[in-house]
Write an enzyme that holds these catalytic residues in place. Structure first.
Site, short mmCIF file in Angstrom:
data_model
loop_
_atom_site.label_atom_id
_atom_site.label_comp_id
_atom_site.label_asym_id
_atom_site.label_seq_id
_atom_site.Cartn_x
_atom_site.Cartn_y
_atom_site.Cartn_z
N PHE A 1 0.83 -1.20 0.00
CA PHE A 1 0.00 0.00 0.00
C PHE A 1 0.87 1.25 0.00
O PHE A 1 1.86 1.32 0.74
CB PHE A 1 -0.86 0.07 1.27
CG PHE A 1 -1.83 -1.07 1.45
CD1 PHE A 1 -3.14 -0.97 0.99
CD2 PHE A 1 -1.44 -2.22 2.13
CE1 PHE A 1 -4.04 -2.00 1.21
CE2 PHE A 1 -2.34 -3.26 2.35
CZ PHE A 1 -3.65 -3.15 1.88
N ASP A 2 0.48 2.24 -0.77
CA ASP A 2 0.96 3.61 -0.56
C ASP A 2 0.26 4.15 0.69
O ASP A 2 -0.73 3.56 1.16
CB ASP A 2 0.63 4.45 -1.79
CG ASP A 2 1.04 5.90 -1.65
OD1 ASP A 2 2.07 6.17 -0.99
OD2 ASP A 2 0.32 6.78 -2.17
N GLY A 3 0.74 5.26 1.21
CA GLY A 3 0.16 5.81 2.43
C GLY A 3 -0.91 6.86 2.18
O GLY A 3 -2.11 6.58 2.21
N LYS B 1 9.72 4.25 -6.39
CA LYS B 1 9.26 3.05 -5.69
C LYS B 1 9.44 1.77 -6.50
O LYS B 1 9.49 0.67 -5.93
CB LYS B 1 7.78 3.21 -5.33
CG LYS B 1 7.46 4.36 -4.39
CD LYS B 1 5.96 4.43 -4.11
CE LYS B 1 5.62 5.59 -3.21
NZ LYS B 1 4.16 5.66 -2.93
N PHE C 1 -1.10 -0.86 -4.37
CA PHE C 1 -2.07 0.22 -4.46
C PHE C 1 -1.39 1.58 -4.33
O PHE C 1 -0.64 1.80 -3.37
CB PHE C 1 -3.12 0.10 -3.35
CG PHE C 1 -3.94 -1.15 -3.40
CD1 PHE C 1 -5.03 -1.27 -4.26
CD2 PHE C 1 -3.65 -2.23 -2.57
CE1 PHE C 1 -5.80 -2.42 -4.30
CE2 PHE C 1 -4.42 -3.39 -2.58
CZ PHE C 1 -5.50 -3.48 -3.46
#
Length: 359
Positions: free
Chosen positions: A202-204, A306, A319
Site C-alpha cells: 500500500f501507498d500511504g 518506488k 495500491f
C-alpha cells in the site's frame, strides 16, 4: 414379450441408478474440491471484474470495433477455449491459498476470502467465464452479471471489502460509495510471485490515509508539510479509501497469530510511502497504532522511485493514488492498482476537463 419388457424396464432402472450415482459422485467431488463460499457477514469479500481476472483485450477490441452482438457471438463460439490470466489472476490464487491455510487451522470457520465475479457482461458470456474458472480450478462460486448495466449498485449487497476493475469510472463510483476500489493494470514484464504467501503493498497518503497531507504539499509546499506533520505528530491521520481492506487483512492475520503462526503467516503487508521517515514518518506509524493495525514492513522512500523496491517485494497487488508511481511499478513487473482518490485525482481531472471540455 413380457420378459423383454421386464428386461428393458430393468435396464432403464439400472441406467437411472447409474445416472444418479454419477450425479451424486459429481456433487460429492464438487463439495470436496470446491467448498461452498462463506457467509458474507463473516467473509472478506473481494469483487473482481472479468477483465481483471482474465486477459480480455482481444475480446474488448471486438466489442469496441464491431459492437455487442459480435462480441457475444465471439464469446459463445469460443466458450470452450479458456481465457488467459489477467492482472488479478495471481492475486486471486493467493487469496485461495490463504483460505486453504485457514481451513487447516479452523475447519469450520466462515472468516475466509470470498471472491465474487462482478461484471457487466451478458449472461451468454457466462459460460466461457465459468469454463475458464473451472479450467484454472479457481474457487469462485458467486457471479453478478448485469447485462450492460453498471454493477456498482450491487457491491454493498455483496458486502464487498474490495472491488477491482479495469474501468476507472466504475472504480471512482465505488469509492464515492465508500467501497475500497482500484483500477488494475497489467505489468509490462512478468515477475515470479510467491505461491505460498499473499503479499499486498500500500501507498500511504490518499490510499491508507486521507489526502490531508497531500493537500498541504500541493498548496503550501514541502516545508509547510514538514512543519505540519511535526506539529500534529500525535494526532492520527483520517482514514483513506483502503484502510478498511488493510483492516480486513489484519483480522485474518490475527487468526494465524493465535495459532502461533506469525512467522509462517500466509499474508504479508507492506507500506511503501514517498514520505521521509525522519521528517514525517512518525505520524504514519502512530496513526496505524491508534487504529489497532500494523503492517509487516514499512518503507519510507523520501521521494525516491518506488519501482525498484517493489521489484524486490514482488507483491501480488500494489495500491497507489499517483499514476506516476503506477507507471514506474508496471515497467519493472509489479501488478499495480490505481486508487482514484484525493486532491491528486482532482488535479488530474481538472486538467482533463481543461483539455477536453468533458466533465
Amino acid at each position: 414379450m413380457s420378459e423383454i419388457k421386464q428386461s428393458n424396464s430393468a435396464t432403464s432402472e439400472e441406467k437411472d441408478e447409474q445416472d444418479w450415482n454419477a450425479a451424486k459422485a459429481f456433487f460429492d467431488n464438487l463439495k470436496t474440491n470446491k467448498p461452498r463460499p462463506p457467509k458474507s457477514q463473516y467473509a472478506v469479500t473481494v469483487a473482481v471484474s472479468s477483465r481483471t481476472l482474465f486477459n480480455m483485450v482481444a475480446e474488448r477490441k471486438i466489442y469496441e470495433e464491431e459492437g455487442l452482438e459480435k462480441y457475444v457471438a465471439h464469446q459463445v463460439a469460443h466458450e470452450d477455449e479458456p481465457l488467459k490470466p489477467g492482472p488479478a489472476f495471481q492475486f486471486v490464487q493467493a487469496l485461495m491459498n490463504v483460505n486453504s491455510r485457514l481451513r487447516e487451522l479452523y475447519p469450520d470457520s466462515e472468516e475466509l476470502f470470498d471472491i465474487v465475479l462482478m461484471t457487466n457482461n451478458h449472461a451468454q458470456v457466462g459460460v466461457r467465464l465459468i469454463n475458464s474458472i473451472n479450467h484454472y480450478d479457481l474457487t469462485i462460486e458467486r457471479f453478478c452479471m448485469t447485462g450492460g448495466e453498471s454493477p456498482i449498485g450491487y457491491l454493498k449487497a455483496y458486502m464487498t471489502n474490495l472491488y477491482l476493475s479495469k474501468d476507472s469510472e466504475k472504480v471512482t463510483e465505488a469509492i464515492e460509495e465508500g467501497i475500497a476500489a482500484a483500477t488494475m493494470f497489467m505489468p509490462e514484464v512478468e515477475n515470479e510471485l510467491s505461491e505460498t504467501q499473499l503479499r499486498v503493498a500500500f501507498d500511504g497518503d490518499a490510499v491508507l490515509f486521507s489526502d490531508e497531507s497531500e493537500i498541504i504539499v500541493k498548496q503550501q509546499g514541502l516545508d509547510s508539510f514538514f512543519d505540519h506533520e511535526k506539529e500534529f505528530e500525535n494526532k492520527p491521520l483520517a482514514q483513506g479509501p483502503l484502510k478498511c481492506f488493510l483492516e480486513a487483512l489484519g483480522k485474518l492475520q490475527k487468526k494465524f497469530y493465535l495459532k502461533n503462526e506469525r512467522m509462517n503467516c500466509p499474508i504479508r503487508t507492506f507500506l511503501i510511502t514517498a514520505r521521509s521517515a525522519a521528517s514525517s514518518g512518525a505520524r504514519v506509524l502512530k496513526t496505524l497504532r491508534s487504529w489497532g493495525l500494523e503492517v509487516d514492513e514499512a518503507l519510507f522512500m523520501a521521494g525516491a522511485p518506488k519501482g525498484p523496491m517493489l521489484q524486490k517485494i514482488k507483491p501480488h497487488i500494489y495500491f497507489d493514488d499517483q499514476m506516476f508511481h503506477i507507471e514506474g511499478a508496471k515497467e519493472l513487473g509489479t501488478i499495480s492498482a490505481h486508487v482514484p482518490y484525493g486532491i491528486g485525482q482532482k488535479y488530474h481531472r481538472g486538467k482533463l476537463i481543461e483539455q477536453t471540455g468533458k466533465k
